[in-house]
Scaffold this active site. Structure first.
Site, short mmCIF file in Angstrom:
data_model
loop_
_atom_site.label_atom_id
_atom_site.label_comp_id
_atom_site.label_asym_id
_atom_site.label_seq_id
_atom_site.Cartn_x
_atom_site.Cartn_y
_atom_site.Cartn_z
N LYS A 1 0.82 -1.21 0.00
CA LYS A 1 0.00 0.00 0.00
C LYS A 1 0.85 1.26 0.00
CE LYS A 1 -2.36 1.03 3.77
NZ LYS A 1 -2.00 -0.23 4.39
N TRP B 1 6.92 -0.59 -7.50
CA TRP B 1 8.17 -1.03 -6.87
C TRP B 1 9.33 -0.98 -7.87
CZ3 TRP B 1 12.28 -4.22 -7.14
CH2 TRP B 1 13.03 -4.43 -5.98
N THR C 1 3.94 1.56 -1.01
CA THR C 1 4.67 1.61 -2.28
C THR C 1 3.79 2.21 -3.38
OG1 THR C 1 5.97 -0.33 -1.63
CG2 THR C 1 5.93 0.23 -3.97
N PHE D 1 -3.53 -0.54 7.37
CA PHE D 1 -4.12 -1.86 7.18
C PHE D 1 -5.21 -1.82 6.11
CE2 PHE D 1 -2.50 -2.43 11.68
CZ PHE D 1 -1.44 -3.21 11.28
N ALA E 1 -3.66 1.38 13.07
CA ALA E 1 -5.05 1.32 12.62
C ALA E 1 -5.82 0.17 13.24
CB ALA E 1 -5.11 1.24 11.10
N PHE F 1 3.34 -8.16 -9.42
CA PHE F 1 4.51 -8.97 -9.07
C PHE F 1 4.88 -9.83 -10.27
CE2 PHE F 1 3.13 -7.65 -4.96
CZ PHE F 1 4.25 -7.67 -4.14
N LYS G 1 6.78 -6.48 11.04
CA LYS G 1 6.14 -5.90 9.86
C LYS G 1 7.09 -5.05 9.03
CE LYS G 1 2.23 -2.97 8.54
NZ LYS G 1 3.00 -1.86 7.98
N ARG H 1 2.15 8.40 7.33
CA ARG H 1 2.44 8.26 8.76
C ARG H 1 3.93 8.01 8.99
NH1 ARG H 1 -0.90 3.34 10.51
NH2 ARG H 1 -0.31 2.71 8.41
#
Length: 553
Positions: A68, A406, A70, A298, A270, A378, A102, A91
């Site tokens: 998210k 990415w 990225t 999230f 979150a 991906f 994480k 954030r």
């Protein structure tokens, strides 16, 4: 190259150049070294008109990852290349996930905010300031009791907890004040992680320094022996706590690899708190760019719902478009595929797992805001899988855009940027509210559970019912609800993947957050102080004699 290697090799412009590009005056910029700065929100500059706001959210997170942040950064770079007027607002990473499991929250590959290692490690000290301010208040409360307790505080009723910005399960339940009468009054206490603290939420929802102090003074800290509420204002320390946050309240300016200005400020979780960066940073981005791109933590059931129902009323600006990030491998995981098999084409698992994305799309559309889906690409994604997913999304009345942020940064996000521009030119009218804040606490919680999660109802513990009664008796019930729930499922059971239905959410307690301006409903087995995994990320982080960090990602 991995993320940190890409970040360290990226060419950074002096922060003054980024600030000038964003339209900040010299007096508004307070440099923290060469590539970071604080933006002085206390300047007398007249407030400008606001640009368009894009909210990036996602499906429920899985071990497969969604990317998210990225996509958010890549979208920001693409919009900046197309319009020459875009700014990202994110954030700040918490040290807990960075050292735990994480990881950070700076994006990845060629869609990162930089300097990535500085941002993930201490940054400009905001987290430490919040931790210090939080624990100063805790010390002042205990000192007041020790020094005679003029306010008649019942130590057993103290709800203000200490905090630390690292996952430390040993501090979830503690006893303080041991060692005799000169060492304080013994009582049970607990630590929350800093990003789950009320002070973090207050910082992120404050409109200015005066609002920050007012909110701090409204914090409920305890009850008296005869059951009357005690607030920070009663201790007369609101000014001191605010003073400790005089710099932390200022948004932080950095840049992306594509040199797009980025404001990074505040970091509430979150799954426990409201999961959005600060109102001040978002509003600043809106006033200095035609497009402000932000994200909520999230999945859309948590961060986006809280952005729309808690942050938006304070911000005074509704998102002009919502982007929901999904990956094919994460949807296959939701459809029952094993982690080891996610790189193998599996259209059946993809179709089964699509129900998760479908519910998020319908939830966001229910707010009457234009929605698009970003398929975060991906190399293992097959043409058949991409085509199938786009087809299923299209059937919902929404476009799905393949994004390669990415590997290609802004260039890999231009199609998504053009779709966002198209969506923000639509006028669907006012945002539909999920609930009326003047409704009862029970009804507001049940509305979230039924309309967003897909559940059938709510069961409240005796402790939760007692808190609800306390709120109603004191007139504290006319506030939004902030659901503290597992991020891995629509339900309160992290093992229920996909789009479960007909489940009952268990509300174990209600935390009263008068300073933040919302009520936290604790569900399931949610914890406000996480623990470290068996193999924490800290084991892989190192630094050489030149000060170069490795293993951060």
């Amino acid at each position: 190259m991995n993320d940190i290697e890409i970040s360290q090799k990226a060419e950074m412009l002096p922060i003054q150049s980024i600030a000038q590009k964003a339209g900040f005056t010299e007096g508004e910029v307070e440099p923290y070294g060469h590539y970071k700065a604080k933006i002085n929100i206390f300047s007398e500059k007249e407030k400008g008109s606001m640009g368009k706001l894009i909210l990036v959210t996602s499906i429920n997170p899985t071990p497969a990852g969604e990317g998210k942040s990225t996509v958010t950064v890549g979208l920001g770079d693409a919009l900046n290349e197309i319009t020459n007027s875009a700014m990202v607002a994110l954030r700040e990473p918490s040290q807990g996930p960075v050292m735990g499991m994480k990881g950070g929250a700076t994006g990845g590959g060629y869609s990162q905010v930089i300097p990535m290692d500085d941002i993930n490690l201490h940054f400009t000290g905001d987290m430490h300031a919040l931790t210090a301010a939080n624990n100063t208040l805790a010390a002042l409360i205990d000192n007041h009791i020790q020094q005679g307790n003029d306010l008649n505080i019942d130590p057993r009723s103290i709800v203000w907890r200490r905090c630390l910005d690292i996952n430390d399960r040993s501090l979830r339940n503690i006893v303080i004040g041991l060692g005799g009468r000169f060492s304080g009054v013994p009582r049970e206490d607990a630590f929350d992680i800093t990003v789950a603290s009320e002070l973090m939420a207050i910082l992120c929802l404050s409109k200015d320094l005066s609002d920050l102090k007012d909110r701090i003074n409204r914090i409920l800290i305890a009850n008296t022996y005869d059951g009357k509420p005690v607030f920070v204002k009663d201790l007369h320390v609101g000014g001191a706590i605010t003073a400790l946050l005089k710099d932390a309240i200022k948004p932080n300016l950095v840049q992306t690899i594509g040199h797009t200005p980025a404001l990074i400020h505040g970091g509430p979780f979150a799954n426990i708190a409201h999961g959005c960066n600060s109102v001040l940073a978002t509003r600043t981005a809106l006033e200095h760019a035609d497009y402000a791109i932000t994200e909520a933590g999230f999945g859309a059931d948590l961060g986006a719902e809280k952005f729309l129902d808690i942050k938006t009323p304070v911000l005074g600006k509704t998102p002009d478009a919502i982007v929901i990030v999904a990956t094919i491998r994460a949807l296959k995981y939701n459809g029952g595929a094993n982690l080891a098999d996610l790189q193998t084409e599996d259209l059946t698992a993809l179709e089964r797992g699509f129900v998760n994305l479908k519910r998020h799309v319908k939830n966001m559309m229910s707010y009457n805001i234009p929605v698009t889906v970003s398929i975060n690409h991906f190399v293992s994604d097959t043409d058949a899988e991409v085509s199938k997913l786009a087809e299923m999304v299209k059937a919902l009345g929404v476009n799905a855009i393949v994004t390669d942020a990415w590997a290609k940064g802004g260039e890999g996000s231009k199609e998504l940027a053009n779709e966002v521009i198209r969506l923000t030119n639509q006028d669907l009218g006012d945002m539909h509210k999920l609930y009326d804040v003047n409704d009862s606490i029970k009804n507001k919680i049940e509305t979230v559970v039924k309309n967003i999660y897909g559940g059938s109802g709510v069961e409240f513990s005796s402790a939760a019912l007692k808190k609800i009664k306390e709120c109603e008796e004191n007139g504290w019930d006319k506030m939004p609800v902030c659901m503290a729930k597992t991020q891995y499922s629509f339900s309160d059971d992290p093992k229920k993947l996909g789009a479960p239905s007909d489940f009952v959410i268990q509300v174990s307690d209600i935390n009263i957050r008068l300073g933040a301006g919302f009520l936290v409903a604790l569900t399931g087995k949610i914890l406000t102080m996480p623990g470290l995994p068996k193999h924490p990320a800290a084991l892989d982080i190192d630094i050489n004699s030149k000060g170069e960090i490795t293993g951060l990602f």
